[in-house]
Design an enzyme around this catalytic site. Sequence first.
Site, PDB file in Angstrom:
ATOM      1  N   TYR A 439     -24.124  -0.545  20.396  1.00 40.02           N
ATOM      2  CA  TYR A 439     -25.050   0.551  20.123  1.00 40.02           C
ATOM      3  C   TYR A 439     -26.271   0.501  21.040  1.00 40.02           C
ATOM      4  O   TYR A 439     -26.506  -0.465  21.738  1.00 40.02           O
ATOM      5  CB  TYR A 439     -25.440   0.674  18.657  1.00 40.02           C
ATOM      6  CG  TYR A 439     -26.016  -0.492  17.897  1.00 40.02           C
ATOM      7  CD1 TYR A 439     -26.602  -1.589  18.487  1.00 40.02           C
ATOM      8  CD2 TYR A 439     -25.991  -0.445  16.500  1.00 40.02           C
ATOM      9  CE1 TYR A 439     -27.134  -2.608  17.744  1.00 40.02           C
ATOM     10  CE2 TYR A 439     -26.538  -1.457  15.736  1.00 40.02           C
ATOM     11  CZ  TYR A 439     -27.111  -2.537  16.362  1.00 40.02           C
ATOM     12  OH  TYR A 439     -27.645  -3.546  15.614  1.00 40.02           O
ATOM     13  N   GLU A 440     -27.011   1.628  21.022  1.00 42.34           N
ATOM     14  CA  GLU A 440     -28.096   1.896  21.979  1.00 42.34           C
ATOM     15  C   GLU A 440     -27.588   1.868  23.420  1.00 42.34           C
ATOM     16  O   GLU A 440     -28.309   1.492  24.344  1.00 42.34           O
ATOM     17  CB  GLU A 440     -29.245   0.901  21.798  1.00 42.34           C
ATOM     18  CG  GLU A 440     -29.829   0.865  20.412  1.00 42.34           C
ATOM     19  CD  GLU A 440     -30.210   2.235  19.863  1.00 42.34           C
ATOM     20  OE1 GLU A 440     -30.479   3.143  20.664  1.00 42.34           O
ATOM     21  OE2 GLU A 440     -30.225   2.400  18.638  1.00 42.34           O
ATOM     22  N   GLY A 441     -26.352   2.289  23.606  1.00 43.36           N
ATOM     23  CA  GLY A 441     -25.732   2.276  24.926  1.00 43.36           C
ATOM     24  C   GLY A 441     -24.946   1.002  25.106  1.00 43.36           C
ATOM     25  O   GLY A 441     -25.505  -0.103  25.046  1.00 43.36           O
TER      26      GLY A 441
END
Length: 587
Positions: A439-441
């Site tokens: 997550y968050e890229g």
Amino acid sequence: MPQYQAPLTDMQFLLHDWLKLDQHYLNLGLQDFDQELVNEVLSQGAKFAEQVLAPLNREGDEQSCKLENGKVTTPDGFAAAYQEYVANGWNAMLGSAEYDGQDLPYSMAIPVHEMINAANISWRLITMLTESAVLAINKHGSQSLKDTYLAKLISGEWTGTMCLTEPHAGTDLSLLSTKAAPLDNGAYSITGSKIFISGGDQDWTDNILHLVLARLPDAPEGVRGISLFLVPKILVDENGQLTDSNSLSVGSLEKKMGIKACPTCVMNFDQAQGYLVGAPHKGLACMFTMMNDARFQVGLQGLGIAEAAFQGALSYARERLQSRAPQGIQNPEGKADPIIAQPDVRKMLLTQKSLTEGSRALALLYATQMDIEKNSQDDETRQDAAAVLAFLTPIAKGFMTDMGQEVSQLGVQVYGGHGFIREWGMEQLMRDSRITQLYEGTNGIQAADLVGRKLSRDNGKMLAATKSVFDNLISDIQDATAKQQAQELLAEWHQLSEQIKSQPAVDLAGAAYDYMNYSAYCLLGVLWFSMADSAQRSDNKSIASGKSATKNFYIKRMLPRKETFKCNLLNDASDLVDVADSDFDYQ
């Protein structure tokens, strides 16, 4: 699994002896902050992490969250822990004093965040995203939005979320389809669905503020047509009082591999009322304020989990008796030696220790740059710090979360079969850490961002500013041999970084992950030379001996990993892109 104990001794050494926080604060005009206050904040943070959050971690994983009648319930004790957190002011650490925040330096707050992540990553997620929402609203919101919502977020009375991802639009936000239509009252009607929303609903607060990406009717195609909106769960009147429920709901809770105690929601917005944050069609830039903070904070999650895994593995290795050590009997009074005497187990423990402590040093160095960007009175100094943060963010997020997975995996290995069993807690750390790489890229996206934006643009300013920070660390090394080795390592990294900038885009893309890892291992090597040298002047003999031994291990056994990544960096991507799609099949 042994009870988590915050690594206060290591943190205090790094902050006071290595980074010299007192002088750092004086340079920034932060005379109200000193070593005594730092130690008190860390001590109290450790108590909260150890005594309140850590005991909830396993039970939270067992219970998970529940969705009943449209409302989410978090595991037993989670909401009460949040109320204690808020009552003691932890949520307000980084908030602006203008809205009743404490305005603490990042270098004081970041160690507390590491402790919380180590104690209970699922619990930390909601408070983490609230802090990121505060940054976005403070930087991009209108004065009216700030006055209405910031104090409530900073105090912790309300929480915040980040609503980006849709079922068909993850990393590629150009595919985003949530719609925003203007209303007569100056607000907007928001319609669409978002997935993977951490803390989308919970039983901690009366209100939740969702920061939602959506498209206005006249929006241009692609990411240039995205706007950001603040969409409260409960509407607020002109006096800041809660009124009616907004038109949004939780569609479902995701069933997940890890972080089971955090409510990860599918959120449905059905003509919900929202308020524009920033300028129309400029939402992605606004959201990146939030996202970049969250990316570093996710890196801290990797660090926290690594520390917890190392502590568990070390304790178990000292207690578990099995076989005799090849170097000779270590426990003559027993029938076997503790497995910590086995060279292979020692290698695993030192791998954990060197990566964890090296990453902590990177995180705290990063935090001092955050202090400088926020507080320096010199424009050029602030810009340089911002450049360093931009360059190091994908490394901190990508490498530190990969590191957290490796260290937790080694923790399972040290425990052997017991590591595979739920009651010991190690398998939970491994499951929980896996999401941090996604997550968050994803970490592949972090690597692509590093080479595609941070390395190759702005005429090399980010690279140069980062090198300067590490040059300054090297200049303080007193041991001549260590200083020379650190200089040579940093020079190699910088030269190769400059060399590959001109490679074709496809070759850079093919080697992006290699460059991220190559950079991380080189920069951690510099940090280890610097830390170990500083530790030799410490009054704590354990710190002096431990840092020296771990530095030697890192340089001998971990730093050589960079050579594989270096080799790949110098190859083109033909072996990747020239493979026909059909070549992946067996038929």
